[in-house]
Design an enzyme around this catalytic site. Sequence first.
Site, short mmCIF file in Angstrom:
data_model
loop_
_atom_site.label_atom_id
_atom_site.label_comp_id
_atom_site.label_asym_id
_atom_site.label_seq_id
_atom_site.Cartn_x
_atom_site.Cartn_y
_atom_site.Cartn_z
N ALA A 121 1.04 -9.06 18.82
CA ALA A 121 2.22 -9.44 18.03
C ALA A 121 3.51 -9.17 18.78
CB ALA A 121 2.20 -8.68 16.72
N HIS A 161 0.82 -1.22 0.00
CA HIS A 161 0.00 0.00 0.00
C HIS A 161 0.85 1.26 0.00
CE1 HIS A 161 -3.61 -2.44 1.73
NE2 HIS A 161 -3.41 -2.65 0.44
N PRO A 166 -4.95 -10.47 18.43
CA PRO A 166 -5.70 -10.63 19.69
C PRO A 166 -7.19 -10.89 19.47
CG PRO A 166 -5.02 -8.33 19.38
CD PRO A 166 -4.41 -9.12 18.28
N CYS A 219 3.80 20.21 -7.84
CA CYS A 219 4.84 19.47 -8.57
C CYS A 219 5.78 20.45 -9.26
CB CYS A 219 4.15 18.57 -9.60
SG CYS A 219 5.25 17.79 -10.78
P1 OAD Z 1 -7.16 -2.93 10.54
O1 OAD Z 1 -7.24 -1.75 11.43
O2 OAD Z 1 -8.30 -3.28 9.62
O3 OAD Z 1 -6.93 -4.25 11.40
C1 OAD Z 1 -5.94 -4.25 12.38
C2 OAD Z 1 -5.89 -5.66 12.95
O4 OAD Z 1 -4.84 -5.70 13.90
C3 OAD Z 1 -7.16 -6.08 13.67
O5 OAD Z 1 -7.53 -7.39 13.27
C4 OAD Z 1 -6.76 -6.05 15.16
O6 OAD Z 1 -7.44 -7.05 15.90
C5 OAD Z 1 -5.29 -6.38 15.05
N1 OAD Z 1 -4.47 -5.91 16.15
C6 OAD Z 1 -4.67 -4.85 16.96
N2 OAD Z 1 -3.67 -4.75 17.87
C7 OAD Z 1 -2.80 -5.78 17.60
C8 OAD Z 1 -1.58 -6.23 18.17
N3 OAD Z 1 -1.02 -5.59 19.22
N4 OAD Z 1 -0.98 -7.32 17.64
C9 OAD Z 1 -1.54 -7.98 16.60
N5 OAD Z 1 -2.70 -7.61 16.00
C10 OAD Z 1 -3.32 -6.52 16.52
O7 OAD Z 1 -5.81 -2.79 9.70
P2 OAD Z 1 -5.38 -3.62 8.43
O8 OAD Z 1 -5.87 -5.04 8.49
O9 OAD Z 1 -3.93 -3.42 8.26
O10 OAD Z 1 -5.64 -0.05 3.15
O11 OAD Z 1 -6.14 -2.86 7.25
C11 OAD Z 1 -5.81 -3.25 5.94
C12 OAD Z 1 -5.97 -2.07 5.05
O12 OAD Z 1 -7.25 -1.47 5.28
C13 OAD Z 1 -5.01 -0.95 5.30
O13 OAD Z 1 -3.75 -1.16 4.72
C14 OAD Z 1 -5.72 0.17 4.57
C15 OAD Z 1 -7.13 -0.06 5.02
O14 OAD Z 1 -8.02 0.19 4.00
C16 OAD Z 1 -5.34 1.06 2.37
O15 OAD Z 1 -5.03 2.11 2.87
C17 OAD Z 1 -5.45 0.82 0.91
#
Ligand code: OAD
Length: 245
Positions: free
Chosen positions: A230, A119, A213, A146
């Site tokens: 994590a 991303h 979690p 730009c």
């Molecule tokens: P999310 O905010 O959707 O999900 C975060 C995940 O991390 C959740 O499942 C939480 O349970 C988990 N989480 C929280 N604290 C944690 C910890 N300490 N250790 C492990 N896991 C933990 O974020 P993403 O899944 O990264 O895309 O979202 C994916 C994409 O959605 C992002 O990259 C963005 C967004 O749309 C774009 O910007 C294109």
Amino acid sequence: MNFTSDLLATLRNARRILVFTGAGVSAESGVPTFRDAQTGLWAKHRAEDLATPDAFLRDPVMVWNWYEWRRELMRKVEPNPAHLAIARLEQLVERVTVVTQNVDGLHARAGSTDVIELHGNVWTNFCFDCRRPADVSDSPQVPPRCSHCGGMVRPGVVWFGEALPAAAWSRAYDLLQSVDVFFCIGTSSLVEPAASLPREARLNGCPVIQINPEPTSHDEIAQYVLRGKAGEVMPALLAAAWPTG
Ligand code: OAD
């Protein structure tokens, strides 16, 4: 924290590992996850309504300032034990590639040397019109302009509705054919096509290790579901699999 002997053996026998991460891997560094409620003056906005080309065209100053706010926040954070453990994996396994949805650059700062940023990266910028990389250091305007075509400069991240960088996606997808273990760490697995990677790995017969979690839809495809943060699970897992380090 207990891990099955089967999981530890799977890790010890792995030659090539793909570590797929989402915002959760940076949560313990203090970076809000994407679906955490926005804080402060951004509380009334949803990230999904700001990170789009239409939002930028509608209100470029607001979107640019939101990214400046996030960059300011990210400047103050450090890699956490999860990033550091993922980087340390490179000393323990023949080949490790990180495929991240995060744009904060923390995996590289932690020492991971092969990071695919699906991303983009919030520390880069390019021109919305001509798409040339943009150096914004001396541009007084908001958003900066730009130097080549005068177009508005935008952050170098993938917005909702935009395609992933083709080279990054194809390299990540191709890797699925050759990895022995697929970590899925800190992602809600809600956003495609990134969320298809764990599924494809499992279809290829590669064991998937989910660290989160909270439950996610990928729990059912994971061979190992490690319920926890994590920054706690990853160091403990490496210590258990490679006690002599
Ligand atoms: P999310 O905010 O959707 O999900 C975060 C995940 O991390 C959740 O499942 C939480 O349970 C988990 N989480 C929280 N604290 C944690 C910890 N300490 N250790 C492990 N896991 C933990 O974020 P993403 O899944 O990264 O895309 O979202 C994916 C994409 O959605 C992002 O990259 C963005 C967004 O749309 C774009 O910007 C294109």
